[in-house]
Design a protein around this motif. Structure first.
Motif, PDB file in Angstrom:
ATOM      1  N   LYS A  17       0.865  -1.262   0.005  1.00 18.44           N
ATOM      2  CA  LYS A  17       0.101  -0.086  -0.274  1.00 18.44           C
ATOM      3  C   LYS A  17       0.950   1.227  -0.048  1.00 18.44           C
ATOM      4  CE  LYS A  17      -3.641   2.478   0.022  1.00 18.44           C
ATOM      5  NZ  LYS A  17      -4.617   2.382  -1.221  1.00 18.44           N
ATOM      6  N   ARG A  18       0.775   2.122  -0.873  1.00 15.82           N
ATOM      7  CA  ARG A  18       1.246   3.249  -1.134  1.00 15.82           C
ATOM      8  C   ARG A  18       0.536   4.529  -0.971  1.00 15.82           C
ATOM      9  NH1 ARG A  18       4.279  -0.146  -4.600  1.00 15.82           N
ATOM     10  NH2 ARG A  18       2.571   0.128  -6.048  1.00 15.82           N
ATOM     11  N   PHE A  19       0.966   5.567  -0.159  1.00 15.94           N
ATOM     12  CA  PHE A  19       0.271   6.794  -0.442  1.00 15.94           C
ATOM     13  C   PHE A  19       1.102   7.662  -1.070  1.00 15.94           C
ATOM     14  CE2 PHE A  19      -2.004   4.806   3.385  1.00 15.94           C
ATOM     15  CZ  PHE A  19      -3.396   4.895   3.043  1.00 15.94           C
ATOM     16  N   GLY A  20       0.971   8.153  -2.166  1.00 15.05           N
ATOM     17  CA  GLY A  20       1.818   8.734  -2.852  1.00 15.05           C
ATOM     18  C   GLY A  20       3.201   8.063  -2.996  1.00 15.05           C
ATOM     19  N   ALA A  21       4.393   8.805  -2.677  1.00 17.63           N
ATOM     20  CA  ALA A  21       5.528   8.051  -2.553  1.00 17.63           C
ATOM     21  C   ALA A  21       5.797   7.418  -1.257  1.00 17.63           C
ATOM     22  CB  ALA A  21       6.586   9.226  -2.578  1.00 17.63           C
ATOM     23  N   LEU A  22       4.864   7.522  -0.441  1.00 13.18           N
ATOM     24  CA  LEU A  22       5.079   6.786   1.133  1.00 13.18           C
ATOM     25  C   LEU A  22       4.616   5.197   0.908  1.00 13.18           C
ATOM     26  CD1 LEU A  22       5.814   7.434   3.945  1.00 13.18           C
ATOM     27  CD2 LEU A  22       3.352   7.722   4.374  1.00 13.18           C
ATOM     28  N   VAL A  23       5.579   4.223   0.968  1.00 14.64           N
ATOM     29  CA  VAL A  23       5.080   2.860   0.955  1.00 14.64           C
ATOM     30  C   VAL A  23       4.740   2.475   2.458  1.00 14.64           C
ATOM     31  CG1 VAL A  23       6.020   0.616   0.814  1.00 14.64           C
ATOM     32  CG2 VAL A  23       6.791   2.511  -0.733  1.00 14.64           C
ATOM     33  N   VAL A  24       3.408   2.084   2.640  1.00 12.93           N
ATOM     34  CA  VAL A  24       2.894   2.118   3.856  1.00 12.93           C
ATOM     35  C   VAL A  24       2.898   0.582   4.417  1.00 12.93           C
ATOM     36  CG1 VAL A  24       0.946   2.453   5.797  1.00 12.93           C
ATOM     37  CG2 VAL A  24       1.845   4.272   4.171  1.00 12.93           C
ATOM     38  N   LEU A  25       2.455  -0.319   3.464  1.00 15.30           N
ATOM     39  CA  LEU A  25       2.650  -1.629   3.462  1.00 15.30           C
ATOM     40  C   LEU A  25       3.701  -2.157   2.417  1.00 15.30           C
ATOM     41  CD1 LEU A  25      -1.174  -2.482   4.187  1.00 15.30           C
ATOM     42  CD2 LEU A  25       0.766  -2.422   5.790  1.00 15.30           C
ATOM     43  N   ASP A  26       4.490  -3.016   2.837  1.00 17.19           N
ATOM     44  CA  ASP A  26       5.622  -3.485   1.975  1.00 17.19           C
ATOM     45  C   ASP A  26       5.493  -5.033   1.941  1.00 17.19           C
ATOM     46  OD1 ASP A  26       7.886  -3.579   0.372  1.00 17.19           O
ATOM     47  OD2 ASP A  26       9.154  -2.792   1.906  1.00 17.19           O
ATOM     48  N   ALA A  27       4.901  -5.799   1.045  1.00 20.25           N
ATOM     49  CA  ALA A  27       4.764  -7.102   0.808  1.00 20.25           C
ATOM     50  C   ALA A  27       4.469  -7.847   2.110  1.00 20.25           C
ATOM     51  CB  ALA A  27       6.352  -7.511   0.261  1.00 20.25           C
ATOM     52  N   VAL A  28       3.375  -7.567   2.459  1.00 20.80           N
ATOM     53  CA  VAL A  28       2.964  -8.316   3.809  1.00 20.80           C
ATOM     54  C   VAL A  28       1.927  -9.510   3.184  1.00 20.80           C
ATOM     55  CG1 VAL A  28       1.195  -7.959   5.571  1.00 20.80           C
ATOM     56  CG2 VAL A  28       2.515  -6.046   4.909  1.00 20.80           C
ATOM     57  N   ASP A  29       2.516 -10.680   3.706  1.00 17.32           N
ATOM     58  CA  ASP A  29       1.784 -11.926   3.764  1.00 17.32           C
ATOM     59  C   ASP A  29       1.038 -12.335   5.187  1.00 17.32           C
ATOM     60  OD1 ASP A  29       2.054 -12.794   0.918  1.00 17.32           O
ATOM     61  OD2 ASP A  29       4.321 -12.726   1.537  1.00 17.32           O
ATOM     62  N   PHE A  30      -0.046 -12.398   5.027  1.00 22.02           N
ATOM     63  CA  PHE A  30      -0.721 -12.781   6.486  1.00 22.02           C
ATOM     64  C   PHE A  30      -1.876 -13.849   6.281  1.00 22.02           C
ATOM     65  CE2 PHE A  30      -4.365 -11.777   9.318  1.00 22.02           C
ATOM     66  CZ  PHE A  30      -3.908 -12.273  10.469  1.00 22.02           C
ATOM     67  N   THR A  31      -1.961 -14.762   6.943  1.00 21.18           N
ATOM     68  CA  THR A  31      -3.003 -15.892   6.593  1.00 21.18           C
ATOM     69  C   THR A  31      -3.340 -16.409   8.355  1.00 21.18           C
ATOM     70  OG1 THR A  31      -1.824 -16.877   4.989  1.00 21.18           O
ATOM     71  CG2 THR A  31      -3.174 -18.319   5.954  1.00 21.18           C
ATOM     72  N   MET A  32      -4.616 -16.453   8.597  1.00 19.99           N
ATOM     73  CA  MET A  32      -5.129 -17.106   9.568  1.00 19.99           C
ATOM     74  C   MET A  32      -6.279 -18.031   9.510  1.00 19.99           C
ATOM     75  SD  MET A  32      -7.114 -13.860  11.537  1.00 19.99           S
ATOM     76  CE  MET A  32      -7.871 -14.752  12.656  1.00 19.99           C
ATOM     77  N   GLU A  33      -6.678 -18.861  10.584  1.00 16.00           N
ATOM     78  CA  GLU A  33      -7.583 -19.874  10.648  1.00 16.00           C
ATOM     79  C   GLU A  33      -8.754 -19.255  11.193  1.00 16.00           C
ATOM     80  OE1 GLU A  33      -5.392 -23.111  12.223  1.00 16.00           O
ATOM     81  OE2 GLU A  33      -4.180 -23.092  10.673  1.00 16.00           O
ATOM     82  N   ALA A  34      -9.872 -19.886  11.023  1.00 19.35           N
ATOM     83  CA  ALA A  34     -11.118 -19.393  11.541  1.00 19.35           C
ATOM     84  C   ALA A  34     -11.073 -19.080  13.030  1.00 19.35           C
ATOM     85  CB  ALA A  34     -12.399 -20.213  11.071  1.00 19.35           C
ATOM     86  N   ASP A  35     -10.508 -20.197  13.769  1.00 17.13           N
ATOM     87  CA  ASP A  35     -10.729 -20.224  15.204  1.00 17.13           C
ATOM     88  C   ASP A  35      -9.387 -19.551  15.788  1.00 17.13           C
ATOM     89  OD1 ASP A  35      -8.783 -21.933  14.520  1.00 17.13           O
ATOM     90  OD2 ASP A  35      -9.546 -23.806  15.802  1.00 17.13           O
ATOM     91  N   GLU A  36      -8.690 -18.629  15.240  1.00 14.69           N
ATOM     92  CA  GLU A  36      -7.567 -18.092  15.927  1.00 14.69           C
ATOM     93  C   GLU A  36      -7.991 -16.718  16.518  1.00 14.69           C
ATOM     94  OE1 GLU A  36      -3.313 -18.802  14.212  1.00 14.69           O
ATOM     95  OE2 GLU A  36      -4.344 -18.695  12.788  1.00 14.69           O
ATOM     96  N   ALA A  37      -7.000 -16.160  17.504  1.00 17.87           N
ATOM     97  CA  ALA A  37      -7.084 -15.047  17.885  1.00 17.87           C
ATOM     98  C   ALA A  37      -5.735 -14.634  17.839  1.00 17.87           C
ATOM     99  CB  ALA A  37      -7.583 -14.980  19.563  1.00 17.87           C
ATOM    100  N   VAL A  38      -5.578 -13.456  17.100  1.00 18.61           N
ATOM    101  CA  VAL A  38      -4.258 -13.132  16.595  1.00 18.61           C
ATOM    102  C   VAL A  38      -4.098 -11.708  17.126  1.00 18.61           C
ATOM    103  CG1 VAL A  38      -2.744 -12.411  14.567  1.00 18.61           C
ATOM    104  CG2 VAL A  38      -4.260 -14.637  14.471  1.00 18.61           C
ATOM    105  N   GLY A  39      -3.194 -11.230  17.534  1.00 21.69           N
ATOM    106  CA  GLY A  39      -2.687 -10.011  18.229  1.00 21.69           C
ATOM    107  C   GLY A  39      -1.858  -9.174  17.360  1.00 21.69           C
ATOM    108  N   ILE A  40      -1.859  -7.992  17.124  1.00 27.50           N
ATOM    109  CA  ILE A  40      -0.949  -7.233  16.295  1.00 27.50           C
ATOM    110  C   ILE A  40      -0.221  -6.037  17.095  1.00 27.50           C
ATOM    111  CG2 ILE A  40      -0.461  -5.960  14.057  1.00 27.50           C
ATOM    112  CD1 ILE A  40      -2.429  -7.312  12.773  1.00 27.50           C
ATOM    113  N   VAL A  41       0.884  -6.200  17.183  1.00 22.10           N
ATOM    114  CA  VAL A  41       1.670  -4.912  17.828  1.00 22.10           C
ATOM    115  C   VAL A  41       2.711  -4.284  17.127  1.00 22.10           C
ATOM    116  CG1 VAL A  41       1.412  -5.890  20.165  1.00 22.10           C
ATOM    117  CG2 VAL A  41       3.199  -6.385  18.711  1.00 22.10           C
TER     118      VAL A  41
END
Ligand SMILES: Nc1ncnc2c1ncn2[C@@H]1O[C@H](COP(=O)(O)OP(=O)(O)O)[C@@H](O)[C@H]1O
Ligand SMILES: [Mg+2]
Length: 246
Positions: A17-41
């Protein structure tokens, strides 16, 4: 953390994800299963909220794909994803002002979940009850204090009948006691088998629910695994204390 016998409920592949020249997300891969509880810090500006926005359909990624329940949802709107069961809350609560608490939640049940009038009414009442908000059901949303606004964010999301709930700093700005109340509600959602992705700065609160922890820094996932291991990861410690990526 992935088990081959279970299919991912949510998968984001090579998200940029880029906003103009700013790269905010850079090759993010994320997978989760239905019953998971995932924290992001991750430190401020890491791209956590942007990732949630791309997952929920607030805006499209610059490139990459998002799939939910086995279907490609990359081009679906937030409302379309919501009806499939992929629902988010906002870091800054966005209730409709000029409407009561109940009306806000009712709209989420009717518009977000696509329920008819009677069913939406029941769903809204159930969500308000679960979030401890019956006593303020008739208050106008803009008169609510921060804790009630956070509760309302959660109640609206629940009324949309999520299979997977994306939470953005639902505990932010609250005292430990107040955030603890929200944790109790979120634990109840886990008992109801709702999957959770939860961005939160208050780690000891987050870890009451998250069984898996992801750390983001500068638009990338720098660690992903069991919470204790992730919190002890030198790269994670550096991201928090070193003021930026290595
Ligand atoms: N709509 C936008 N336009 C331009 N830049 C943005 C926009 N949204 C976020 N950003 C920038 O993207 C970066 C990541 O922001 P964000 O995803 O909110 O981080 P986090 O939630 O981890 O604090 C920040 O540098 C922020 O200023
Ligand atoms: Mg954020």
């Amino acid at each position: 953390m992935t088990h081959p016998q279970q299919q991912a409920i949510l998968a984001a592949a090579d998200i940029h994800k880029r906003f103009g020249a700013l790269v905010v997300l850079d090759a993010v891969d994320f997978t989760m299963e239905a019953d998971e509880a995932v924290g992001i810090v991750g430190p401020n500006g890491a791209g956590k909220t942007t990732l949630l926005s791309v997952l929920s359909g607030a805006f499209p990624p610059s490139s990459g794909t998002v799939s939910f329940k086995g279907g490609d949802v990359t081009t679906l709107t937030a409302t379309q994803r919501c009806r499939l069961g992929l629902v988010r809350t906002h870091q800054v609560p966005k209730p409709f002002s000029g409407m009561t608490t109940f009306e806000n939640v009712f709209v989420a049940a009717s518009h977000g979940a696509g329920l008819g009038r009677d069913e939406a009414y029941e769903e809204a009442l159930g969500s308000l009850k679960l979030c401890g908000m019956l006593s303020v059901a008739n208050r106008r949303a803009e008169t609510l204090g921060l804790l009630d606004r956070k509760r309302l964010e959660l109640a609206r999301a629940l009324a949309a009948r999520p299979t997977l709930l994306l939470l953005d700093e639902i505990g932010g700005g609250l005292t430990d006691g107040e955030a603890g109340e929200l944790v109790d509600t979120i634990k109840e959602l886990r008992r109801r088998k709702i999957g959770i992705v939860w961005i939160e700065h208050i780690v000891h609160i987050l870890l009451q629910v998250a069984e898996r922890l992801i750390c983001m820094d500068a638009g990338r996932i720098i660690a992903d695994g069991d919470p204790q291991t992730v919190m002890a990861d030198p790269q994670v410690i550096h991201a928090y204390l070193g003021g930026g990526p290595k």
